[in-house]
Design a protein around this motif. Structure first.
Motif, short mmCIF file in Angstrom:
data_model
loop_
_atom_site.label_atom_id
_atom_site.label_comp_id
_atom_site.label_asym_id
_atom_site.label_seq_id
_atom_site.Cartn_x
_atom_site.Cartn_y
_atom_site.Cartn_z
N TYR A 172 95.78 121.64 96.60
CA TYR A 172 95.35 120.53 95.76
C TYR A 172 95.62 119.23 96.50
O TYR A 172 96.44 119.17 97.40
N ALA A 173 94.95 118.19 96.05
CA ALA A 173 95.09 116.89 96.69
C ALA A 173 96.47 116.29 96.43
O ALA A 173 97.13 116.61 95.44
N GLU A 174 96.87 115.39 97.31
CA GLU A 174 98.12 114.65 97.14
C GLU A 174 98.09 113.94 95.78
O GLU A 174 97.06 113.39 95.37
N ASP A 175 99.22 113.97 95.07
CA ASP A 175 99.41 113.30 93.78
C ASP A 175 98.60 113.92 92.64
O ASP A 175 98.43 113.31 91.59
N GLN A 176 98.14 115.14 92.81
CA GLN A 176 97.41 115.80 91.73
C GLN A 176 98.38 116.66 90.93
O GLN A 176 99.18 117.41 91.49
N VAL A 177 98.33 116.55 89.59
CA VAL A 177 99.21 117.32 88.71
C VAL A 177 98.79 118.79 88.76
O VAL A 177 97.63 119.12 88.51
#
Length: 171
Positions: free
Chosen positions: A138-143
């Motif tokens: 998942y992308a950086e800073d994705q919950v």
């Protein structure tokens, strides 16, 4: 008087001509061949289309997980996707819990950008603890995980959430 004798009929002669198919028309086997070939082409096109759809799927439709649409190879950082937002009214106007009218249902923070999730939580007067999890699925800073889970009864004011977010870096 006359006595009649029984005679055996002459033997049946087999013809060396090929059997004719297609209700008396010649060329039926050629027509059947084209039907089979055409069916095979249609089947291959359908399978190819299905494979193409699976390969290019953005994952937006799978379980509400829009987080895996961009591919990051092992060893590569996956940058933030700031477009994964939620409206603050998801927290400020949260649905009333059916079992306890004094509480509301926890909103769904899954796969949202942490900046958007924090803004929603702040707007409702709740608190949050952010826990970073290594990985570039998942992308950086994705919950990628939340507690309490979506739909759980929480206090309308003062509720506390723990959100796990991806770092975007390989594990």
């Amino acid at each position: 008087m006359y006595k009649r004798q029984h005679q055996t009929p002459p033997p049946y002669a087999m013809s060396s001509q090929p059997a004719v198919s297609g209700a008396g028309r010649g060329g039926g086997s050629s027509r059947s061949r084209w039907i089979v070939v055409g069916s095979a082409v249609v089947a291959l096109a359908a399978v190819g289309g299905l494979i193409g759809a699976l390969v290019t799927d953005d994952d937006d439709s799978k379980n509400g997980d829009p987080g895996t649409s961009d591919f990051a190879a092992d060893g590569e950082h996956k940058p933030p996707e700031r477009n994964r937002t939620m409206k603050t009214d998801a927290c400020t106007d949260a649905r009333e819990d059916t079992n306890d009218p004094a509480k509301v249902q926890a909103p769904n923070f899954m796969y949202k950008d942490i900046l958007s999730a924090k803004a929603c939580i702040d707007a409702a007067g709740w608190t949050v603890k952010v826990i970073e999890m290594p990985g570039n699925t998942y992308a950086e800073d994705q919950v990628i995980d939340q507690f309490p889970t979506t739909g759980t009864a929480v206090a309308e004011r003062g509720a506390h959430f723990e959100l796990r977010i991806a770092t975007g870096d390989p594990a």
